[in-house]
Design a protein around this motif. Sequence first.
Motif: not given
Length: 362
Positions: A1-17, A47-54
């Motif tokens: 995992m890259s760095g101390a803080n995991p890097r995340a991508v959040v996927v949801d069709d609701s802008h609020f969520m 593909r663009d960011h290579g996150p640690d978790v989605v």
Amino acid sequence: MSGANPRAVVVDDSHFMRTLLSDMLEDGGLTVVDTAANGAEAVAAVRDHGPDVVTMDLQMPEVDGLEAVERIMAERPTPILMLSAHTADGADVTFEALEKGAVDFFTKPGGEVSTRMSGKEEQLVRKVKAVAEADVGGGRSGPTTVSGTTTGASDDGGVATADREFGEGGTVVIASSTGGPTVVEGVVGSLPRDADLRVLVVQHMPDAFTSRFADRLDAASEYDVSEATGGDRIGGGEVLVAPGGKHLVVAGAGGGRLRTRLTEDPPEHGVRPAADVTMRSAADAVDESLVGVVLTGMGADGAAGVQAIHDAGGRVIAQDEASSAVFGMPKRAIERGCVDDVLAAGEIPGGILDAVKLEVNP
């Protein structure tokens, strides 16, 4: 995992969520590098960011969560936590996502989402961080198959039994959490019916999911699998799955059968059902062959339980690090010094048969 803080991508069709989830994760020490409104955007973000978790919603327009999981795991394998509705239909599609390579899932609350999600913030952050640590690059996604050299495998994926004779079966208690459903399915599905085992499964998941999980195990196994309802008695060739929200207790044993009950005693290790409860009660009640198995998962559940099984003269198996999505639970069990065998997921069914001494003609 890259760095101390995991890097995340959040996927949801609701802008609020997307905003709510991003704020929760950021407050919990993660870095949200991007958000996506559908599966196609999710694939591009990974593909663009290579996150640690989605974190992945299931129901989305254009490309849904299932297709996104499949594409991400094919293009750039990344630990994925599914966000699922707390419904039977949500359970079915969530298990499909796990088959495609997602590591774990988190249930969205019903009702007033903002209020109820806020109450789950700590649990969500803890689960996302655990999933971020998962190893998804070693071919662990998808159902487990048996290929261990200890016992060999049959043509249909089960443990080879041509050179075996089976005596009176033993009792097996399986503890599993993050990354575990497909492993449990592979283990239970590979146990030969002739072994006549009594199997108790404690998989950390909510109540809307454990009944569907039992159905899936039943379809994949030669054994008769059901979700515990309270007061169940099981004999050889039967599997009982602890229901979400309740502890499964072995209340007695005799005549080749186990008598069980359910309790709503406080959670242990923050979970209910807890494998420690089931394992301790089995160690107290079962005088015949007893095997404790600790599979992939975060936390320490199962460690004290298998210690009790070991102290009662039973055998203990832990899943190895290489095949575990999250090596927390097996590691804690191993650290206690009570584990007899550390095995890859595919070797565990054969290890169970060896542990209950079913092989008469090696």
